[in-house]
Design a protein around this motif. Structure first.
Motif, PDB file in Angstrom:
ATOM      1  N   ALA A  74       0.838  -1.209   0.000  1.00 11.12           N
ATOM      2  CA  ALA A  74       0.000   0.000   0.000  1.00 11.12           C
ATOM      3  C   ALA A  74       0.872   1.257   0.000  1.00 11.12           C
ATOM      4  CB  ALA A  74      -0.919  -0.008   1.213  1.00 11.12           C
ATOM      5  N   ARG A  75       1.918   1.256   0.808  1.00  9.71           N
ATOM      6  CA  ARG A  75       2.794   2.427   0.872  1.00  9.71           C
ATOM      7  C   ARG A  75       3.504   2.649  -0.456  1.00  9.71           C
ATOM      8  NH1 ARG A  75       6.012   0.644   4.363  1.00  9.71           N
ATOM      9  NH2 ARG A  75       7.815   0.225   3.026  1.00  9.71           N
ATOM     10  N   ALA A  76       3.978   1.562  -1.062  1.00 13.24           N
ATOM     11  CA  ALA A  76       4.717   1.686  -2.315  1.00 13.24           C
ATOM     12  C   ALA A  76       3.858   2.254  -3.433  1.00 13.24           C
ATOM     13  CB  ALA A  76       5.277   0.322  -2.724  1.00 13.24           C
ATOM     14  N   LEU A  77       2.538   2.022  -3.379  1.00 10.48           N
ATOM     15  CA  LEU A  77       1.638   2.503  -4.422  1.00 10.48           C
ATOM     16  C   LEU A  77       1.004   3.849  -4.068  1.00 10.48           C
ATOM     17  CD1 LEU A  77      -0.074  -0.885  -5.287  1.00 10.48           C
ATOM     18  CD2 LEU A  77       1.488   0.402  -6.752  1.00 10.48           C
ATOM     19  N   GLY A  78       1.505   4.501  -3.033  1.00 15.60           N
ATOM     20  CA  GLY A  78       1.002   5.824  -2.673  1.00 15.60           C
ATOM     21  C   GLY A  78      -0.347   5.805  -2.001  1.00 15.60           C
ATOM     22  N   SER A 773      15.105  -7.044  -7.787  1.00 11.55           N
ATOM     23  CA  SER A 773      16.421  -7.450  -8.297  1.00 11.55           C
ATOM     24  C   SER A 773      17.501  -7.022  -7.315  1.00 11.55           C
ATOM     25  CB  SER A 773      16.690  -6.827  -9.671  1.00 11.55           C
ATOM     26  OG  SER A 773      16.648  -5.409  -9.601  1.00 11.55           O
ATOM     27  N   GLU A 774      18.543  -7.842  -7.244  1.00 12.04           N
ATOM     28  CA  GLU A 774      19.696  -7.536  -6.395  1.00 12.04           C
ATOM     29  C   GLU A 774      20.642  -6.592  -7.139  1.00 12.04           C
ATOM     30  OE1 GLU A 774      20.004  -8.355  -3.384  1.00 12.04           O
ATOM     31  OE2 GLU A 774      18.677 -10.077  -3.049  1.00 12.04           O
ATOM     32  N   LEU A 775      21.220  -5.662  -6.394  1.00 15.33           N
ATOM     33  CA  LEU A 775      22.199  -4.723  -6.927  1.00 15.33           C
ATOM     34  C   LEU A 775      23.480  -4.819  -6.100  1.00 15.33           C
ATOM     35  CD1 LEU A 775      19.904  -1.589  -7.391  1.00 15.33           C
ATOM     36  CD2 LEU A 775      20.602  -3.212  -9.164  1.00 15.33           C
ATOM     37  N   PRO A 776      24.611  -4.372  -6.647  1.00 14.56           N
ATOM     38  CA  PRO A 776      25.862  -4.448  -5.876  1.00 14.56           C
ATOM     39  C   PRO A 776      25.785  -3.701  -4.545  1.00 14.56           C
ATOM     40  CG  PRO A 776      26.323  -3.980  -8.175  1.00 14.56           C
ATOM     41  CD  PRO A 776      24.841  -3.897  -8.023  1.00 14.56           C
ATOM     42  N   PHE A 777      24.960  -2.650  -4.487  1.00 18.12           N
ATOM     43  CA  PHE A 777      24.876  -1.847  -3.273  1.00 18.12           C
ATOM     44  C   PHE A 777      23.577  -2.068  -2.504  1.00 18.12           C
ATOM     45  CE2 PHE A 777      23.682   0.559  -7.047  1.00 18.12           C
ATOM     46  CZ  PHE A 777      22.375   0.899  -6.758  1.00 18.12           C
ATOM     47  N   GLY A 778      22.774  -3.063  -2.914  1.00 16.19           N
ATOM     48  CA  GLY A 778      21.520  -3.323  -2.228  1.00 16.19           C
ATOM     49  C   GLY A 778      20.524  -4.035  -3.124  1.00 16.19           C
ATOM     50  N   GLY A 837      11.581   1.542  -5.366  1.00 17.62           N
ATOM     51  CA  GLY A 837      12.356   1.733  -4.155  1.00 17.62           C
ATOM     52  C   GLY A 837      13.716   1.076  -4.229  1.00 17.62           C
ATOM     53  N   ILE A 838      14.668   1.660  -3.536  1.00 15.40           N
ATOM     54  CA  ILE A 838      16.016   1.109  -3.414  1.00 15.40           C
ATOM     55  C   ILE A 838      16.299   0.907  -1.932  1.00 15.40           C
ATOM     56  CG2 ILE A 838      18.471   1.546  -3.719  1.00 15.40           C
ATOM     57  CD1 ILE A 838      17.819   3.114  -6.214  1.00 15.40           C
ATOM     58  N   THR A 839      16.749  -0.310  -1.585  1.00 14.70           N
ATOM     59  CA  THR A 839      17.106  -0.642  -0.212  1.00 14.70           C
ATOM     60  C   THR A 839      18.605  -0.887  -0.135  1.00 14.70           C
ATOM     61  OG1 THR A 839      14.940  -1.682   0.108  1.00 14.70           O
ATOM     62  CG2 THR A 839      16.634  -2.188   1.730  1.00 14.70           C
ATOM     63  N   SER A 840      19.234  -0.317   0.875  1.00 15.03           N
ATOM     64  CA  SER A 840      20.682  -0.458   1.016  1.00 15.03           C
ATOM     65  C   SER A 840      21.056  -1.900   1.331  1.00 15.03           C
ATOM     66  CB  SER A 840      21.193   0.473   2.122  1.00 15.03           C
ATOM     67  OG  SER A 840      20.648   0.105   3.372  1.00 15.03           O
ATOM     68  N   LEU A 841      22.330  -2.208   1.167  1.00 12.80           N
ATOM     69  CA  LEU A 841      22.804  -3.580   1.337  1.00 12.80           C
ATOM     70  C   LEU A 841      22.570  -4.086   2.747  1.00 12.80           C
ATOM     71  CD1 LEU A 841      24.129  -5.677  -0.487  1.00 12.80           C
ATOM     72  CD2 LEU A 841      26.361  -4.946   0.387  1.00 12.80           C
ATOM     73  N   ASP A 842      22.683  -3.216   3.751  1.00  7.35           N
ATOM     74  CA  ASP A 842      22.467  -3.647   5.131  1.00  7.35           C
ATOM     75  C   ASP A 842      20.998  -3.572   5.539  1.00  7.35           C
ATOM     76  OD1 ASP A 842      22.031  -0.951   5.319  1.00  7.35           O
ATOM     77  OD2 ASP A 842      23.678  -0.535   6.702  1.00  7.35           O
ATOM     78  N   GLY A 843      20.109  -3.152   4.605  1.00  8.61           N
ATOM     79  CA  GLY A 843      18.684  -3.105   4.875  1.00  8.61           C
ATOM     80  C   GLY A 843      18.214  -1.948   5.724  1.00  8.61           C
ATOM     81  N   ARG A 844      19.123  -1.042   6.065  1.00  9.73           N
ATOM     82  CA  ARG A 844      18.737   0.047   6.972  1.00  9.73           C
ATOM     83  C   ARG A 844      18.099   1.224   6.241  1.00  9.73           C
ATOM     84  NH1 ARG A 844      20.442  -0.291  12.161  1.00  9.73           N
ATOM     85  NH2 ARG A 844      21.919  -1.944  12.688  1.00  9.73           N
ATOM     86  N   TRP A 845      18.611   1.561   5.092  1.00 11.16           N
ATOM     87  CA  TRP A 845      18.117   2.727   4.365  1.00 11.16           C
ATOM     88  C   TRP A 845      17.243   2.295   3.190  1.00 11.16           C
ATOM     89  CZ3 TRP A 845      18.543   7.625   6.032  1.00 11.16           C
ATOM     90  CH2 TRP A 845      19.507   7.895   7.009  1.00 11.16           C
ATOM     91  N   ARG A 846      16.162   3.035   2.995  1.00  9.44           N
ATOM     92  CA  ARG A 846      15.304   2.775   1.834  1.00  9.44           C
ATOM     93  C   ARG A 846      14.845   4.117   1.272  1.00  9.44           C
ATOM     94  NH1 ARG A 846      12.552  -0.839  -1.073  1.00  9.44           N
ATOM     95  NH2 ARG A 846      10.432  -0.341  -1.759  1.00  9.44           N
ATOM     96  N   MET A 882       8.263  11.457  -2.819  1.00 11.63           N
ATOM     97  CA  MET A 882       9.382  10.604  -2.467  1.00 11.63           C
ATOM     98  C   MET A 882       9.439  10.479  -0.946  1.00 11.63           C
ATOM     99  SD  MET A 882      12.672  13.137  -2.995  1.00 11.63           S
ATOM    100  CE  MET A 882      13.756  11.890  -2.293  1.00 11.63           C
ATOM    101  N   ARG A 883      10.055   9.404  -0.478  1.00 13.80           N
ATOM    102  CA  ARG A 883      10.212   9.208   0.947  1.00 13.80           C
ATOM    103  C   ARG A 883      11.547   8.531   1.234  1.00 13.80           C
ATOM    104  NH1 ARG A 883       6.084   5.229  -0.213  1.00 13.80           N
ATOM    105  NH2 ARG A 883       4.473   6.742   0.290  1.00 13.80           N
ATOM    106  N   VAL A 884      12.046   8.792   2.407  1.00  7.63           N
ATOM    107  CA  VAL A 884      13.273   8.169   2.903  1.00  7.63           C
ATOM    108  C   VAL A 884      12.923   7.477   4.208  1.00  7.63           C
ATOM    109  CG1 VAL A 884      15.635   8.528   3.680  1.00  7.63           C
ATOM    110  CG2 VAL A 884      14.703   9.943   1.844  1.00  7.63           C
ATOM    111  N   ARG A 885      13.385   6.257   4.344  1.00  9.06           N
ATOM    112  CA  ARG A 885      13.046   5.452   5.520  1.00  9.06           C
ATOM    113  C   ARG A 885      14.324   4.844   6.091  1.00  9.06           C
ATOM    114  NH1 ARG A 885       7.908   2.924   6.549  1.00  9.06           N
ATOM    115  NH2 ARG A 885       8.024   1.054   7.855  1.00  9.06           N
ATOM    116  N   TYR A 886      14.533   5.033   7.373  1.00 12.75           N
ATOM    117  CA  TYR A 886      15.695   4.451   8.051  1.00 12.75           C
ATOM    118  C   TYR A 886      15.210   3.401   9.042  1.00 12.75           C
ATOM    119  CZ  TYR A 886      19.817   3.861  10.958  1.00 12.75           C
ATOM    120  OH  TYR A 886      20.873   3.320  11.649  1.00 12.75           O
ATOM    121  N   GLN A 887      15.680   2.184   8.837  1.00 12.35           N
ATOM    122  CA  GLN A 887      15.297   1.055   9.680  1.00 12.35           C
ATOM    123  C   GLN A 887      16.416   0.791  10.686  1.00 12.35           C
ATOM    124  OE1 GLN A 887      12.436  -0.520   8.156  1.00 12.35           O
ATOM    125  NE2 GLN A 887      11.991  -1.854   9.906  1.00 12.35           N
ATOM    126  N   PHE A 888      16.049   0.599  11.941  1.00 13.47           N
ATOM    127  CA  PHE A 888      17.078   0.320  12.936  1.00 13.47           C
ATOM    128  C   PHE A 888      16.661  -0.841  13.834  1.00 13.47           C
ATOM    129  CE2 PHE A 888      14.305   3.658  14.557  1.00 13.47           C
ATOM    130  CZ  PHE A 888      13.948   3.187  15.819  1.00 13.47           C
TER     131      PHE A 888
END
Length: 888
Positions: A74-78, A773-778, A837-846, A882-888
């Protein structure tokens, strides 16, 4: 025509059933022939766990039609912060918002009665707890696990007002083991700014807390084409918070508790009256300046605002708890909830919409015929609701052949409700007030439900629920009517100007029995005003009357100037005050369901069910203090459904294919009808009003299919479609469009037989393509949703001609719906949503980009139609951000 449509649908069932069997056989054959390779990127399809049957289960094992939309999708589709946009993902679901009430229709069944005596036709819930007043429901749409939509009557399992089905918002629960959370910031068009957070706090491995909150500010999608000093309706200013607690010391005891609060501000919920733009009546006095345009040719968001500024002040908070204990052979569960709604709105006042060529020049000394922006006619709303639910359930434990549940349910709601509609500078009329200090609704039920395993492949299901309901109301309702003409012209009273506030619950008295003198009536009207407007004149005009004084004449330029001369005519008077309102109703009814499930294979289930549901009945307004108000019975549906649910593997790729066919027998359907409320000296009807009556019956047929397939290279495809055929079988009612106030308010009668139900599109469907899909950085993921909804009618009138009659029901004239200003067909539209969306390799940033209604289609989702009214409530306009999400 109805018989032809039914024949086509029945003929469609045979090839559909055959196709299902062929699909099943092909899938089984391919499953036998194919083997999964070690490097298969799509070896499984995640199970969707839902609680549609009041217990957690795999959606593929549920014998019925339901959908679950995850919070992430739901979030991804606005769709976040706009819960009604979820209808783009769910065929057959229609959601609109009127004065904060979220109206839910499923497969053409629902309710648009938002009064204190109305009830939703599709039951809304949060974590399974029933919500009586769905005001501010969108404000609960954050930090959620999923939204479940159950289609078809759920009288046995969901109980109260689940006539069309149910919608359940499931929030994220605390995690007993892992500390974590997220912080999210968001920005978008229309100055959209939002923030959201959640923190999960484990407490020793046996308990946990979860804190969550959000804030949203967003400009309106409506534009002000009138007074430049006013902001348009629809500006959002929302915030809320939630705390959840989970306690599980062992495998037997579980305690879940949650408290939440939401606050809504801004400029209120928007609607636009298009009647002045669409009317082209042959009667020159009906709509002399209207161009007779089609809604499809108008910009419905260009509203001519004037007078009062729209404001919204709403607080919605609640608490709930769930306690369950496994005693071994029996599991006991207790659920309770409390919700408090404090809703206040001043409607943004308008003169319809702007159409090409409309002259909006302000009235002034050099332009006496210009547009009057100094008109504060508007509506004021207040709803205070306190509701509680209690439910005790006992159910079987383990995996025995007979799984059962039974229990008791109790619901109570107390309301205090105020509504005031004012006519500023009106002629012979100044307002309508309905203030109810005591409104109560209660519902008590006993229920039992069970599933018996006949053998390894066959299961029988049955359930029953017995319900008792009662409603009561005390208060006042009716017109504020004044007649204060001057010797030189018309009457004019300023009422509702800057600073005006209605008294509502702060009235000193709600007893109007015996108030017949001019002094008593004038006093009672003045007691309905908590604060006079800065330029109001009513205090000067009638303020001395309660003490035995004379009416005061006010001659000011802003109320007529040279057209009114003091003194008043000698027969000036207060014509009427609201009448006493008292009513009550009591009903008892049974709901039940029965069905059979058969496992054709381990991955293919066939089922057939018969189920029922009811929507609460009630009573109408009082028109005579000595006459008991007319009641209307609960509406009911008996639904027949057959279906197939299958998991498959095609060429090593997993997927599901589900299909169902259904028929609803919709009886005791409530339509608005006409009743006589007063007689003239000759005993003939002289006054009329609309009331609710059980005079309708409808039939609904449909086929719904859903397919989910995971392909290679990270692709997943969702396809969902619904073909629907609805037909009103009987129902002759008063046509509110034709109300003739010159003849006491009489309307003509219209036979609705053969019409389609409102909001019931013949076809709705969507295609959703997802990729990961997997990317070198996430990792990178995106999804695209294309939805189509065919044309539908907004009212039960279905664009039928409007016939005008006189007091004797003799024909006066006939016009098309378009000529009379009441076109009510919404054309079919495609809606496009997308997200990446792009998620960082460690899963913290999106990082996400999203867009909803990217084609920016204006779609009417609801209409209020009556004399000189065709008010449209629209979908949300294009939104992206756009949105930025930090997971901890």
């Amino acid at each position: 025509m109805g018989q032809i449509r039914r024949s086509r649908l029945r003929l469609a069932l045979t090839p559909l059933a055959f196709a299902t069997m062929v699909f099943s056989a092909a899938a089984q054959d391919r499953t036998t022939q194919d083997t999964s390779s070690a490097n298969d990127e799509a070896s499984t399809l995640d199970a969707v766990i839902v609680t549609v049957e009041r217990r957690e289960q795999d959606l593929q094992k549920y014998a019925g039609t339901a959908q679950a939309i995850s919070g992430d999708d739901a979030r991804a589709l606005g769709i976040n912060n706009e819960l009604r946009n979820i209808q783009a993902v769910v065929p057959g679901l229609s959601m609109s918002n009127q004065e904060g009430n979220l109206e839910i229709f499923i497969r053409g069944v629902g309710s648009a009665n938002n009064t204190e005596l109305g009830d939703p036709g599709a039951a809304p819930h949060i974590n399974g707890a029933y919500i009586a007043r769905p005001r501010g429901l969108g404000g609960m749409f954050y930090d959620i696990e999923r939204v479940e939509i159950n289609k078809g009557p759920q009288g046995t399992l969901r109980g109260r007002n689940a006539l069309a089905g149910s919608l359940n918002i499931v929030t994220k629960r605390p995690d007993l083991e892992q500390f974590g959370g997220y912080v999210q910031l968001e920005a978008g068009n229309r100055d959209h700014q939002a923030g959201e957070f959640a923190i999960n706090l484990p407490l020793g491995g046996w308990a946990a807390l979860r804190l969550a909150g959000y804030s949203v500010e967003k400009d309106s999608s409506f534009r002000n084409a009138g007074d430049p000093r006013l902001d348009p309706a629809g500006i959002q200013d929302e915030k809320g918070g939630r705390v959840s607690f989970l306690y599980q010391p062992d495998d037997k005891l579980s305690v879940f508790a949650m408290a939440d609060m939401g606050k809504e501000g801004g400029t209120g919920y928007p609607g636009a009256n298009i009647w002045t733009a669409t009317c082209s009546s042959a009667d020159p006095e009906t709509c002399p300046d209207s161009p007779g345009l089609s809604p499809d040719d108008l910009d419905l968001r260009n509203v001519v605002y004037r007078g009062a500024q729209g404001t919204l002040d709403s607080t919605n908070w609640g608490a709930m708890a769930n306690v369950s204990y496994d005693f071994g052979p029996i599991v006991a569960e207790y659920n309770t909830s409390y919700r408090d709604v404090d809703y206040r709105q001043t409607n943004a006042a308008s003169e319809g919409i702007l159409w090409p060529g409309r002259d909006l020049s302000a009235r002034g000394p050099g332009n006496p015929d210009g547009f009057d922006y100094d008109n504060f006619s508007t509506q004021y709303w207040e709803t205070l609701s306190q509701s509680t639910t209690h439910e005790l359930r006992l159910s079987s434990a383990g995996d025995g052949r007979f799984q059962w549940t039974g229990g008791a349910f109790h619901f109570n709601e107390d309301q205090q409700v105020g509504y005031l509609s004012l006519t500023d500078k009106g002629t012979w009329f100044s307002g309508t007030e309905f203030t109810m200090p005591k409104v109560n609704g209660r519902s008590t039920a006993l229920f039992a439900d069970g599933t018996f395993e006949v053998n390894d492949r066959t299961r029988l299901k049955a359930g029953v629920r017995r319900t008792r309901e009662a409603k009561s109301r005390y208060g006042i309702g009716g017109n504020w009517a004044l007649g204060l003409p001057g010797v030189g012209g018309d009457f004019a009273t300023r009422l509702g100007t800057e600073g005006f506030a209605p008294a509502f619950m702060q009235r000193p008295n709600f007893d109007v029995t015996g108030l017949t003198s001019q002094a008593d009536m004038a006093r009672f009207l003045l007691e309905g005003i908590l604060q006079h407007g800065q330029r109001d004149t009513i205090a000067e005009q009638i303020g001395a009357v309660p003490g035995g004084g004379d009416f005061g004449c006010v001659d000011r330029p802003d109320i007529g100037g040279d057209t009114i001369d003091c003194p008043y005519q000698p027969w000036v008077q207060v014509n009427s005050i609201p009448s006493q309102q008292f009513g009550e109703s009591r009903f008892q009814f049974n709901d039940w369901r029965t069905g059979v499930e058969f496992d054709l294979t381990d991955d293919h289930m066939l089922y057939a069910t018969v189920s029922t549901g009811h929507k609460s009945g009630g009573f109408n307004d009082s028109f005579d203090v000595d006459v008991i108000p007319e009641t209307f019975s609960p509406e009911s549906i008996k639904a027949y459904e057959i279906g197939s649910k299958m998991s498959h593997r095609w060429f090593g790729r997993p997927g599901t294919f589900n299909v169902s066919a259904f028929y609803y027998d919709y009886t005791d359907q409530v339509f608005q009808d006409l009743t006589v409320i007063s007689l003239n000296q000759d005993g003939e009807p002289a006054g009329y009003s609309l009331v609710n009556r059980n005079i309708g019956r409808s039939a609904i047929y449909g086929i719904e299919a859903e397919s989910v397939t995971r392909f290679g290279a990270g692709f997943m495809l969702h396809i969902n479609a619904l073909a629907l055929d609805s037909e009103i079988k009987e129902g002759t009612v008063g046509d509110a469009r034709s109300q003739n106030y010159g003849a006491g308010g009489v309307t003509s009668l219209i036979d609705l037989t053969g019409n389609e139900l409102p909001l019931a599109s013949r076809f709705t469907g969507n295609v959703r393509l997802q990729h990961f899909s997997e990317l070198p950085f996430g990792s990178l993921d995106w999804q695209l949703l294309a939805s189509y909804r065919s044309a539908y009618y907004l009212t039960q009138y279905n664009n039928r001609d409007v016939v005008y009659v006189d007091e004797a029901q003799d024909f006066v004239r006939q016009e098309t719906a378009a000529e009379a200003g009441f076109p009510d067909r919404q054309r079919g539209e495609v809606t496009l949503n997308a997200g990446i969306g792009i998620t960082s390799l460690d899963g913290r940033w999106r990082y996400e980009l999203y867009g909803s209604n990217l084609l920016d289609n204006d779609v009417s989702q609801k209409a209020i139609v009556g004399s000189r009214l065709n008010i449209r409530f629209l979908n949300d306009a294009r939104a992206y951000g756009m949105r930025v999400r930090y997971q901890f």
